[in-house]
Design a protein around this motif. Structure first.
Motif, PDB file in Angstrom:
ATOM      1  N   TYR A   1     -50.116 -32.375  38.782  1.00 60.54           N
ATOM      2  CA  TYR A   1     -48.777 -31.979  38.330  1.00 60.54           C
ATOM      3  C   TYR A   1     -48.385 -30.646  38.950  1.00 60.54           C
ATOM      4  CZ  TYR A   1     -49.738 -35.408  34.680  1.00 60.54           C
ATOM      5  OH  TYR A   1     -50.050 -36.563  34.016  1.00 60.54           O
TER       6      TYR A   1
ATOM      7  N   GLY B   1     -44.549 -36.098  37.706  1.00 58.00           N
ATOM      8  CA  GLY B   1     -45.548 -35.134  38.136  1.00 58.00           C
ATOM      9  C   GLY B   1     -45.129 -33.681  37.975  1.00 58.00           C
TER      10      GLY B   1
ATOM     11  N   LEU C   1     -42.472 -35.346  33.495  1.00 53.30           N
ATOM     12  CA  LEU C   1     -43.929 -35.501  33.446  1.00 53.30           C
ATOM     13  C   LEU C   1     -44.351 -36.760  34.195  1.00 53.30           C
ATOM     14  CD1 LEU C   1     -46.341 -33.946  32.155  1.00 53.30           C
ATOM     15  CD2 LEU C   1     -46.297 -35.677  30.338  1.00 53.30           C
TER      16      LEU C   1
ATOM     17  N   ASP D   1     -46.594 -27.247  38.030  1.00 54.10           N
ATOM     18  CA  ASP D   1     -46.481 -26.569  36.740  1.00 54.10           C
ATOM     19  C   ASP D   1     -45.268 -25.637  36.731  1.00 54.10           C
ATOM     20  OD1 ASP D   1     -46.792 -25.368  34.318  1.00 54.10           O
ATOM     21  OD2 ASP D   1     -48.764 -24.503  34.718  1.00 54.10           O
TER      22      ASP D   1
END
Length: 429
Positions: free
Chosen positions: A43, A386, A383, A45
């Protein structure tokens, strides 16, 4: 194999529901602006541990400083056997703080400890009990901090009674319809109708509201509050827990206004991922409490102080104040481009300073009715794409971006691309 689902089941049995999580993924590893979950998925952030990771996950220089400190000692309690990293960090912050004259700093562990101790110091310095905060503010979750927080659900519901002598006035935003003049009128009405100015120890304000929706305090409001405090002998406390340490394109957010507070509460990104907070203030004010009146067993942990000294080095050496401005400009350009597109959910009210950027999701652009439910769905779609993303605001309508200031241009672009996909109206892709 450990999975997100298996950990969720274990959590449900072991952890109370009172602590929530914005995502259902469990961390396994993180580097700078990226995070991998226990199933190996990567992911980008954009949350940064809620504004804790201005220098990114696991900055190598921060890790090296902590490892070195581990080889010497991990804990002595500063009140028992003091140590140099605490003193050195206080010296650094005293020199950086936008407060004229002699300055001193004391350390704690959490942001709530910082805001509460700032109030304790203000009360001791003035001999007065009352505190004024703002609607929409977030100052922490302990009892006094919750009393100062200007949002009932979920931070106050079922937890009262709260400590007394805490009063709130409106924070000026376009979305709530209050102007700066309305806020100042409410302040003077408070003095006339509820608590005389001579009983007020402090006014506490976030230069940019965090949980309240990333609303920027107008510089003219901060200057007016400074004048009110000067007139009535009130301490002005800047809550820089979320805005501090280069996030807004200044070391401290209040520097955008040119206003000098009496006290500054700091935490979050100061520690680079290690628990650390503090209060910075005018020396005469800070010394108003006799020896033993302030402290904490873990306050100013040696490991956290070592990390924080390196965080300040990284901010200077890597030019993160200027980098925050560049990141913010890139984010603003992309979000401004989203605002006029009919294939995306309605995006309005782009705002912020530096790389502390927020915007609202609304039901329609004309009425601008906040749509917290859709903002939550945007985060869920992000989410899936990613990207770790957070909301805030009175109705949960604000998307807030807190990407590490050390992020590469490529990762920043990847995250913004994922955000764009998450904003696509269902059925129009």
């Amino acid at each position: 194999m450990t999975t997100n689902a298996s950990l969720a089941a274990r959590r449900a049995a072991a952890v109370p529901i009172g602590v929530g999580s914005a995502t259902a993924v469990y961390a396994a590893h993180a580097e700078n602006g990226e995070l991998w979950d226990v199933e190996g998925r990567r992911y980008v952030d954009f949350a940064g541990g809620i504004a804790v990771l201005n220098v990114g996950h696991r900055h190598p220089r921060v890790l090296a400083a902590v490892r070195d400190q581990l080889d010497h000692y991990t804990h002595t309690a500063f009140q028992v056997v003091p140590y140099e990293p605490y003193v050195a960090l206080a010296e650094r912050l005293n020199a950086l703080a936008p407060i004229p004259g002699p300055v001193k700093t004391i350390f704690f562990t959490t942001g709530a400890e910082a805001t509460e101790n700032a109030v304790k110091i203000a009360r001791a310095a003035t001999g007065r009990p009352a505190v004024i905060a703002f609607a929409g503010a977030f100052h922490g979750r302990t009892m006094l901090a919750s009393a100062m927080t200007g949002k009932v659900a979920p931070y106050k519901r079922a937890f009262g009674p709260f400590p007394g002598e805490v009063h709130h006035i409106p924070f000026p935003t376009d979305s709530n319809g209050y102007t700066m003049q309305d806020s100042l009128r409410a302040l003077h009405m408070l003095f006339a109708a509820t608590v005389e100015a001579s009983r007020v120890a402090a006014i506490i304000i976030e230069p940019i509201q965090g949980e309240g929706g990333f609303h920027v305090a107008p510089p003219a409001l901060l200057r007016a509050l400074r004048d009110v405090c000067n007139t009535h002998g009130i301490m002005l406390i800047a809550d820089e827990v979320q805005t501090g340490f280069a996030r807004t394109g200044r070391m401290f957010g209040i520097e955008h206004s040119g206003v000098a507070p009496d006290l500054i509460a700091v935490a979050k990104s100061l520690g680079g991922g290690f628990p650390l907070s503090g209060v910075i203030g005018r020396a005469a004010v800070m010394d108003s409490i006799p020896t033993g009146g302030l402290g904490g067993t873990y306050a100013g942990s040696p490991l956290a102080c070592a990390a924080a000294l390196t965080v300040l080095d990284v901010i200077a050496d890597e030019g993160l104040i200027a980098r925050a401005e560049a990141i913010g400009a890139a984010i603003r350009t992309r979000v401004a481009g989203f605002a006029d597109r009919n294939d995306l959910v309605p995006v309005v009210a782009l705002r912020g300073e530096g790389a502390m950027i927020g915007f609202d999701i609304v039901a329609d652009r004309a009425g601008r009715e906040p749509d917290g439910a859709e903002a939550k769905r945007v985060c869920a779609r992000a989410l899936d794409a990613g990207l770790i993303l957070l909301t805030c605001g009175t109705h949960g309508e604000t998307i807030r971006i807190l990407v590490p200031l050390t992020v590469s241009d490529a990762i920043l672009t990847e995250g913004m691309d994922a955000l764009e996909r998450a904003l696509v109206r269902p059925g129009t892709a």
